[in-house]
Design a protein around this motif. Structure first.
Motif, PDB file in Angstrom:
ATOM      1  N   ALA A   1      30.651 -24.881 -20.659  1.00  0.00           N
ATOM      2  CA  ALA A   1      32.011 -25.413 -20.791  1.00  0.00           C
ATOM      3  C   ALA A   1      32.978 -24.675 -19.863  1.00  0.00           C
ATOM      4  O   ALA A   1      33.861 -25.298 -19.252  1.00  0.00           O
TER       5      ALA A   1
ATOM      6  N   TYR B   1      35.212 -26.317 -16.760  1.00  0.00           N
ATOM      7  CA  TYR B   1      36.662 -26.213 -16.563  1.00  0.00           C
ATOM      8  C   TYR B   1      37.018 -25.569 -15.224  1.00  0.00           C
ATOM      9  O   TYR B   1      38.006 -25.960 -14.586  1.00  0.00           O
TER      10      TYR B   1
ATOM     11  N   GLY C   1      27.229 -27.723 -25.681  1.00  0.00           N
ATOM     12  CA  GLY C   1      28.275 -28.252 -24.806  1.00  0.00           C
ATOM     13  C   GLY C   1      27.726 -29.157 -23.735  1.00  0.00           C
ATOM     14  O   GLY C   1      28.457 -29.864 -23.078  1.00  0.00           O
TER      15      GLY C   1
END
Length: 173
Positions: free
Chosen positions: A3, A7, A118
């Protein structure tokens, strides 16, 4: 961890796209757009679509960017912004974007995206992807191919000189 990499790559793609839009020098804009495409390719890989990631690199970051550079050379566009400030200020965005993409690539090489939390629980095989692309969405693929053809013909016409255009119309003086 996946994750966090997602980002970081999303921020890199957004920053590179913003830099591509705001540059006055068309070659610099193309370089930033290549950075955005590489970040998007890694995002597609994280989301479980390695075939789409490979196509992103091969088609967009490779072929389409070469086409853009060819059009820039054919139209003889001159750079709009002069070099200003120390060299590190001009190179800092490119180095930061390149560094973040390389670091994320190395991290992804050590971690399997589908294994950790994730990551997606699905995988699109090349066969499934090809079937969906050329059976279910064949009309959309053909429409996009015609748009690319029209863009290439338009770029060729715009790139021709005025004298050649007059000769083609038949009003040569």
């Amino acid at each position: 961890m996946i994750a966090t990499i997602f980002y970081i790559l999303s921020a890199a793609a957004l920053l590179a796209t913003l830099m591509a839009i705001t540059r006055k020098n068309p070659v610099h804009a193309v370089i930033y757009l290549v950075h955005a495409f590489f970040a998007l390719a890694l995002i597609f890989f994280i989301l479980g679509a390695p075939l789409v990631a490979a196509w992103e690199v091969i088609i967009y970051a490779g072929a389409i960017m070469v086409l853009f550079l060819f059009i820039i050379m054919m139209l003889e566009l001159t750079p709009g912004e002069a070099a200003r400030g120390p060299g590190w200020q001009r190179w800092a965005p490119v180095i930061l974007l390149s560094g973040s993409i390389v670091v994320c690539t190395l991290l992804l090489m050590t971690a399997e995206p589908q294994a950790g939390p994730g990551g997606p629980n699905f995988y699109a095989s090349p066969r499934d992807f090809g079937y969906g692309l050329f059976k279910e969405y064949a009309l959309a693929v053909e429409i996009v191919s015609f748009q690319l053809l029209f863009a290439a013909v338009g770029a060729f016409y715009v790139g021709r000189g005025e004298r050649t255009r007059r000769r083609a119309r038949g009003d040569e003086r």
